[in-house]
Design a protein around this motif. Structure first.
Motif, short mmCIF file in Angstrom:
data_model
loop_
_atom_site.label_atom_id
_atom_site.label_comp_id
_atom_site.label_asym_id
_atom_site.label_seq_id
_atom_site.Cartn_x
_atom_site.Cartn_y
_atom_site.Cartn_z
N ALA B 134 -4.47 74.90 42.90
CA ALA B 134 -3.91 74.51 44.19
C ALA B 134 -4.59 73.26 44.71
CB ALA B 134 -4.08 75.66 45.19
N THR B 135 -5.92 73.18 44.57
CA THR B 135 -6.63 71.97 44.99
C THR B 135 -6.16 70.77 44.19
OG1 THR B 135 -8.49 73.44 45.35
CG2 THR B 135 -8.90 71.08 45.51
N ALA B 136 -6.03 70.95 42.85
CA ALA B 136 -5.62 69.83 42.01
C ALA B 136 -4.19 69.38 42.35
CB ALA B 136 -5.69 70.23 40.53
N LEU B 137 -3.32 70.32 42.74
CA LEU B 137 -1.93 69.95 43.04
C LEU B 137 -1.82 69.29 44.41
CD1 LEU B 137 0.49 72.84 42.01
CD2 LEU B 137 0.85 70.44 41.61
N PHE B 138 -2.48 69.85 45.42
CA PHE B 138 -2.18 69.46 46.80
C PHE B 138 -3.29 68.68 47.45
CE2 PHE B 138 0.22 73.50 46.19
CZ PHE B 138 1.46 72.89 46.11
N ASP B 139 -4.24 68.17 46.66
CA ASP B 139 -5.35 67.40 47.24
C ASP B 139 -4.81 66.14 47.91
OD1 ASP B 139 -8.30 67.20 47.40
OD2 ASP B 139 -7.87 65.29 46.44
N GLN B 140 -5.40 65.78 49.10
CA GLN B 140 -4.87 64.65 49.88
C GLN B 140 -4.94 63.34 49.10
OE1 GLN B 140 -3.72 64.35 53.17
NE2 GLN B 140 -3.49 66.56 53.25
N SER B 141 -6.05 63.09 48.42
CA SER B 141 -6.24 61.77 47.83
C SER B 141 -5.77 61.70 46.38
CB SER B 141 -7.71 61.37 47.92
OG SER B 141 -8.49 62.36 47.28
N LYS B 142 -6.14 62.69 45.54
CA LYS B 142 -5.79 62.58 44.12
C LYS B 142 -4.94 63.76 43.66
CE LYS B 142 -10.33 64.26 42.58
NZ LYS B 142 -10.78 64.83 43.84
N GLY B 143 -4.13 64.29 44.55
CA GLY B 143 -3.28 65.41 44.19
C GLY B 143 -1.94 64.96 43.64
N PHE B 144 -1.01 65.94 43.51
CA PHE B 144 0.32 65.66 42.94
C PHE B 144 1.39 66.13 43.91
CE2 PHE B 144 -2.55 65.85 39.41
CZ PHE B 144 -2.09 64.87 38.55
N VAL B 145 1.26 65.72 45.19
CA VAL B 145 2.18 66.24 46.21
C VAL B 145 3.58 65.69 46.01
CG1 VAL B 145 2.59 66.50 48.65
CG2 VAL B 145 0.27 66.49 47.80
N LEU B 146 3.69 64.36 45.79
CA LEU B 146 5.01 63.76 45.61
C LEU B 146 5.71 64.29 44.36
CD1 LEU B 146 7.08 61.78 46.70
CD2 LEU B 146 6.00 60.00 45.32
N PRO B 147 5.04 64.32 43.17
CA PRO B 147 5.70 64.94 42.01
C PRO B 147 6.11 66.39 42.26
CG PRO B 147 3.79 63.74 41.29
CD PRO B 147 3.78 63.71 42.77
N PHE B 148 5.32 67.12 43.03
CA PHE B 148 5.67 68.50 43.35
C PHE B 148 6.98 68.56 44.13
CE2 PHE B 148 5.41 72.30 45.96
CZ PHE B 148 5.11 73.25 45.01
N GLU B 149 7.11 67.68 45.13
CA GLU B 149 8.36 67.66 45.92
C GLU B 149 9.54 67.23 45.05
OE1 GLU B 149 8.66 68.82 48.82
OE2 GLU B 149 6.54 69.20 49.12
N ILE B 150 9.30 66.22 44.17
CA ILE B 150 10.38 65.78 43.27
C ILE B 150 10.79 66.92 42.34
CG2 ILE B 150 10.96 64.17 41.42
CD1 ILE B 150 9.14 62.15 42.78
N ALA B 151 9.82 67.73 41.91
CA ALA B 151 10.14 68.86 41.02
C ALA B 151 11.08 69.83 41.72
CB ALA B 151 8.87 69.56 40.59
N SER B 152 10.88 70.03 43.04
CA SER B 152 11.79 70.95 43.74
C SER B 152 13.19 70.37 43.81
CB SER B 152 11.25 71.27 45.12
OG SER B 152 11.09 70.10 45.86
#
Lengths: 105, 170
Positions: B134-152
């Motif tokens: 969860a930290t690796a996915l949603f971390d503010q600076s080096k996370g994968f928030v945008l790819p996660f949203e694109i995946a949805s």
């Protein structure tokens, strides 16, 4: 060679090659899709093994995050692929890829 | 212990994958593919990836397995089965070449592995990897928030696309 990363990578290579062989050699479209799933899983094994054994990543877990994205895309791919196969079956009563050649020049 | 589990799981996995390719009955091939997915979940457990093992069982062995069996039931042609096509020999040669290339590269590369560190060092005992992922996915600076949203969005598009493709137009 002691037990480690190489074992997982070679297992992944074996699975990838089996999947590649099936995807190229089969005629049933559903079987081809199953072989593509085997290939995607082989890549996932390699990614998770990298995440476990390689130095900077075994605290960052980027490999496991990549594997999650691959699983997401594989689920989407399976849904769309099977829908296409069922559409082909509805129109020509066959899932043989060598007969689905109406776009052949 | 991990080594023994790896060899057992790897043997079952490769055998199941070979059976998926070689069996003539597509339905049995799909069941063995699900067995293959389960052994891959076991491999993830030997790699300390407990969250991914659970995801593997839920999504691959559960959802994709059921989807494949549905598709086979809807399209199965029992007497034709699951034959090989025209490319049988050349496909074998190509996949052998790919295998040899990957193995050559894997063996000759000097991997920067965590040597001498035994299992369970990066994960504190009893906590699992779910929080770290969860930290690796949603971390503010080096996370994968945008790819996660694109995946949805990808999943939504695939869902709508699948419905549109199989809808009966008459």
């Amino acid at each position: 060679m002691h037990f480690g990363l190489e074992h997982y990578l070679i297992l992944s290579a074996v699975m990838f090659s089996i999947g590649l062989y099936g995807a190229l050699a089969k005629r049933n479209a559903v079987a081809i899709l199953m072989c593509i799933e085997i290939m995607l899983n082989a890549v996932n094994i390699a990614l998770v093994a990298f995440s476990r054994y390689l130095l900077p990543d075994h605290v960052l877990l980027t490999g496991q995050v990549f594997a999650i994205f691959i699983i997401t895309v594989a689920a989407a791919e399976a849904a769309v692929g099977l829908a296409i196969i069922i559409a082909i079956y509805q129109s020509r009563q066959s899932v043989d890829v060598e007969q689905a050649d109406s776009m052949k020049g | 212990m991990v080594e023994l589990a790896f060899w057992i799981l790897a043997l079952i996995m490769v055998g199941a994958a070979l059976a998926v390719v070689l069996l003539r009955d597509v339905f049995r091939a799909a069941l063995l593919l699900i067995l293959c997915f389960f052994t891959i979940a076991g491999i993830y457990i030997t790699l300390n990836a407990d969250f991914l093992a659970a995801v593997q069982v839920l999504i691959y062995a559960g959802a994709i397995g059921i989807l494949l069996i549905f598709a086979i039931m809807l399209t199965r042609n029992v007497k034709e089965g699951n034959p090989f096509g025209k490319l049988k020999i050349s496909a074998f040669l190509v996949s052998l070449l790919v295998f040899a290339t990957i193995v050559g590269v894997v063996v000759s590369t000097d991997w920067a592995t965590v040597t001498g560190v035994s299992q369970g060092v990066e994960v504190p005992v009893g906590s699992g990897t779910t929080g770290s992922i969860a930290t690796a996915l949603f971390d503010q600076s080096k996370g994968f928030v945008l790819p996660f949203e694109i995946a949805s969005v990808v999943l939504l598009a695939a869902l709508i696309g699948a419905i549109v493709l199989v809808r009966n137009r008459r």
